[in-house]
Design a protein around this motif. Structure first.
Motif, short mmCIF file in Angstrom:
data_model
loop_
_atom_site.label_atom_id
_atom_site.label_comp_id
_atom_site.label_asym_id
_atom_site.label_seq_id
_atom_site.Cartn_x
_atom_site.Cartn_y
_atom_site.Cartn_z
N LYS A 17 31.58 48.45 46.09
CA LYS A 17 30.80 47.56 45.23
C LYS A 17 31.67 46.41 44.73
N ILE A 18 32.89 46.71 44.32
CA ILE A 18 33.80 45.67 43.84
C ILE A 18 34.14 44.68 44.95
N ASP A 19 34.40 45.19 46.16
CA ASP A 19 34.70 44.29 47.28
C ASP A 19 33.55 43.32 47.53
N GLN A 20 32.34 43.82 47.47
CA GLN A 20 31.17 42.96 47.67
C GLN A 20 31.05 41.92 46.56
N GLN A 21 31.30 42.33 45.33
CA GLN A 21 31.23 41.41 44.20
C GLN A 21 32.31 40.32 44.30
N LEU A 22 33.50 40.70 44.74
CA LEU A 22 34.59 39.73 44.85
C LEU A 22 34.30 38.69 45.93
N ARG A 23 33.66 39.09 47.00
CA ARG A 23 33.30 38.12 48.04
C ARG A 23 32.33 37.08 47.48
N ALA A 24 31.41 37.52 46.64
CA ALA A 24 30.46 36.58 46.03
C ALA A 24 31.18 35.65 45.04
N VAL A 25 32.09 36.21 44.26
CA VAL A 25 32.83 35.40 43.28
C VAL A 25 33.71 34.37 43.98
N GLN A 26 34.31 34.77 45.08
CA GLN A 26 35.18 33.86 45.82
C GLN A 26 34.44 32.60 46.24
N LYS A 27 33.19 32.74 46.64
CA LYS A 27 32.39 31.58 47.07
C LYS A 27 32.08 30.64 45.91
N GLN A 28 32.04 31.18 44.69
CA GLN A 28 31.69 30.37 43.52
C GLN A 28 32.89 29.73 42.85
N CYS A 29 34.09 30.12 43.24
CA CYS A 29 35.28 29.76 42.47
C CYS A 29 35.53 28.26 42.43
N GLY A 30 35.31 27.56 43.54
CA GLY A 30 35.59 26.14 43.57
C GLY A 30 37.05 25.81 43.78
N HIS A 31 37.89 26.81 43.95
CA HIS A 31 39.31 26.64 44.25
C HIS A 31 39.64 27.47 45.48
N PRO A 32 40.68 27.10 46.22
CA PRO A 32 41.03 27.87 47.43
C PRO A 32 41.72 29.18 47.08
N VAL A 33 40.94 30.22 46.82
CA VAL A 33 41.46 31.53 46.45
C VAL A 33 41.21 32.51 47.59
N GLN A 34 42.23 33.25 47.96
CA GLN A 34 42.10 34.30 48.97
C GLN A 34 42.48 35.64 48.37
N PHE A 35 41.71 36.68 48.72
CA PHE A 35 42.01 38.03 48.28
C PHE A 35 42.70 38.79 49.40
N CYS A 36 43.67 39.60 49.03
CA CYS A 36 44.33 40.48 50.00
C CYS A 36 44.54 41.83 49.33
N GLY A 37 44.94 42.79 50.09
CA GLY A 37 45.20 44.11 49.51
C GLY A 37 43.94 44.95 49.44
N GLY A 38 43.56 45.33 48.23
CA GLY A 38 42.39 46.19 48.05
C GLY A 38 42.73 47.66 48.11
N GLN A 39 44.02 47.99 47.90
CA GLN A 39 44.43 49.39 48.00
C GLN A 39 43.95 50.20 46.79
N LEU A 40 43.81 51.48 47.02
CA LEU A 40 43.52 52.44 45.96
C LEU A 40 44.79 53.20 45.63
N VAL A 41 45.17 53.22 44.35
CA VAL A 41 46.31 54.03 43.91
C VAL A 41 45.79 55.07 42.92
N ARG A 42 46.31 56.31 43.05
CA ARG A 42 45.74 57.41 42.27
C ARG A 42 46.78 58.15 41.44
N THR A 43 48.05 58.02 41.80
CA THR A 43 49.10 58.69 41.03
C THR A 43 50.34 57.80 41.01
N ALA A 44 51.30 58.16 40.17
CA ALA A 44 52.55 57.42 40.11
C ALA A 44 53.29 57.46 41.45
N ASP A 45 53.06 58.51 42.23
CA ASP A 45 53.73 58.62 43.54
C ASP A 45 53.24 57.56 44.52
#
Length: 420
Positions: free
Chosen positions: A21-49
Motif C-alpha cells: 500500500k505504501i509503495d502504491q501511495q509513494l508512486r502517486a506522490v512522486q507524480k505530484q511532487c513537481g521536483h525530480p525525486v526518485q525512490f530507491c530501496g524499499g527494504q523491510l527491517v525487523r530487528t537490530a540484526d
C-alpha cells in the motif's frame, strides 16, 4: 520497519500488504511532487540484526523515508537517524510510537523530521525539501567584490550547505560587457521599456547599457556553469569597476528562475537559493524600515523581480527609474500585490535562519528610500525592532512558507528563529 511478531497496532497485521500500500501511495506522490525525486530501496527491517546490511546501502542517498508499521521500531530507527542523512519518519495513525522520540533527537541536533498523518500527501513538502537541498549542494555562487580572500562566513556557508562560492574581481565581467551584442541589447531594452508603465529618469541608452551588462552576466554564468551571482554593486559602481548598475540584470535573472542578489551579500544569496529552490519563487532583498506607530515594516530596495510568483507567472507592474542613492543608472520600481501574504527570511549566519510573516498593504511613493517600496503589516513591529540581528537585509517571498522552512531547518541542520 516492523517487529517480527506484531502486537500493536494489531496482532494479525499483514506487514507485506502494508508495504504494498505504501509503495502504491509513494508512486502517486512522486507524480505530484513537481521536483525530480526518485525512490530507491524499499527494504523491510525487523530487528537490530537487519541493520548493518541495510545501513551499508543507504549512504549515497539525499534523504531517507522511514515508515514504522508496528510498535517497538526504535532498535531500527535510531541507527538510521545516526547516519546523519536527513531522515523523515512517516507515522500513520495506529502504527508505531516512535514519533514520540523524534523531538528528543532533534534537540540533540539530529537531522530528522516526523510526520504523523493519515494523508501520505503530507510527504510532499519534505520531498521538495530533499530536492531543494540536493540542488543547493550542486550550486556554484559567483561573488564579485574587491577582496578575493575567503572569510569564515564563506567557509561556513560552504560547509553547512555543500555549495561552492567563487570570489572574483570585475575584470572578466567587464571584458564580456565590452563584447556584448549592442543590437541584441537594444532589442531587449526596447522590450523592457515597452513593458513598463513608464520610464522617468533614465534614457534609452541607459537601459541598453543595463541590458549589455545583463548579457555579460549571462555569459559569465555560462562560463562557470552557474545560475547564481552576487556583486558588490554599490562599491563597484562608485570605484568605476562596473560600467552599469546590475539592477535590471538581477530583475531579468530572477524573473527567469536564476538568482542575482545585491551587494555581494552571501547570506542573503544563500537564503534565496534555499527558498527559491524550495518554492520556485524569487526573493526581494530589502532594507527594512520599521514604523512601530502603525505596526508596519516598509521594505525598500532598487532591485526586484517583477515575476514574484515565479518564472511562469504574470509580471507585476513596474516603472523604470534611476538608482535612488546617486540618481544614476537604471533601477526598477515594482508594484507588488496588495493583500499578498509574505514570508520574510534571512540567514543570520550559516546555522541560523530568521523568519517571520506579514501582509502587503501598500506600495508607497515618495522621494525617500529606494525605488521599490512595500509596506507590510506585521504582528509586532516593536519586537522586531528590539530583537533585530543578522545584518540589515531581509528577503520577501510571496506566500507563507514558515512551516516548510522549519522542516528544511530540521533536515539541513540549521536553527529557524521566528523574529515576530
Amino acid at each position: 520497519m516492523a517487529k517480527p511478531i506484531p502486537t500493536w497496532p494489531c496482532p494479525d497485521l499483514d506487514v507485506r500488504a502494508e508495504m504494498d500500500k505504501i509503495d502504491q501511495q509513494l508512486r502517486a506522490v512522486q507524480k505530484q511532487c513537481g521536483h525530480p525525486v526518485q525512490f530507491c530501496g524499499g527494504q523491510l527491517v525487523r530487528t537490530a540484526d537487519d541493520m548493518p546490511g541495510f545501513l551499508a546501502g543507504v549512504r549515497e542517498v539525499d534523504g531517507i523515508l522511514a515508515f514504522n508499521l508496528t510498535s517497538t521500531c526504535g532498535p531500527m530507527f535510531t541507527p538510521i537517524v545516526s547516519l546523519g542523512i536527513p531522515t523523515v519518519l512517516f507515522s500513520q495513525p495506529y502504527s508505531g510510537h516512535d514519533w514520540s522520540t523524534v523531538s528528543g533527537m532533534q534537540k540533540q541536533g539530529k537531522k530528522v523530521e516526523v510526520i504523523s498523518s493519515s494523508d501520505v500527501n503530507d510527504l510532499l513538502p519534505v520531498l521538495r525539501i530533499f530536492a531543494a537541498l540536493r540542488r543547493t549542494r550542486q550550486t556554484h555562487i559567483l561573488c564579485l567584490r574587491a577582496g578575493q580572500e575567503k572569510k569564515s562566513l564563506e567557509n561556513d556557508l560552504e560547509a553547512r550547505f555543500g555549495l561552492r562560492i567563487s570570489l572574483m574581481d570585475y575584470s572578466e565581467l567587464n571584458a564580456l560587457y565590452a563584447q556584448a551584442d549592442a543590437k541584441a541589447a537594444a532589442e531587449m531594452a526596447d522590450a523592457f521599456i515597452a513593458g513598463a508603465m513608464r520610464m522617468i529618469e533614465p534614457g534609452r541608452k541607459d537601459v541598453i547599457d543595463s541590458m549589455k551588462l545583463y548579457s555579460a552576466v549571462q555569459a559569465l554564468l555560462t562560463k562557470y556553469g552557474s545560475e547564481v551571482i552576487t556583486i558588490d554593486c554599490l562599491g563597484g559602481f562608485k570605484r568605476n569597476d562596473l560600467p552599469a548598475y546590475p539592477c535590471v540584470a538581477w530583475t531579468m535573472l530572477n524573473n527567469s528562475g536564476r538568482i542575482g542578489v545585491c551587494e555581494a551579500d552571501l547570506t542573503s544569496t544563500v537564503t534565496q537559493v534555499l527558498l527559491q529552490y524550495l518554492i520556485g519563487k524569487p526573493g526581494f532583498v530589502s532594507d527594512p524600515v520599521i514604523d512601530t506607530s502603525t505596526n508596519t515594516v516598509i521594505h525598500a530596495h532598487c532591485v526586484s523581480a517583477t515575476k514574484m510568483d515565479g518564472p511562469e507567472a504574470s509580471a507585476e507592474p513596474y516603472t523604470i527609474r534611476s538608482h535612488m542613492e546617486d540618481n544614476r543608472g537604471v533601477a526598477v520600481q515594482v508594484k507588488m500585490r496588495v493583500g499578498q501574504e509574505i514570508t520574510l527570511a534571512k540567514l543570520a549566519d550559516a546555522g541560523t535562519m530568521l523568519i517571520s510573516t506579514g501582509k502587503i498593504i501598500d506600495n508607497p511613493e515618495g522621494p525617500r528610500g529606494c525605488r521599490t517600496k512595500v509596506t507590510t503589516q506585521v504582528a509586532d513591529a516593536d519586537k522586531l525592532l528590539h530583537d533585530y540581528r543578522g545584518g540589515l537585509h531581509r528577503l520577501i517571498f510571496y506566500g507563507n512558507w514558515v512551516s516548510e522552512v522549519k522542516k528544511m531547518g530540521r533536515l539541513a541542520g540549521f536553527e529557524v528563529v521566528e523574529e515576530i
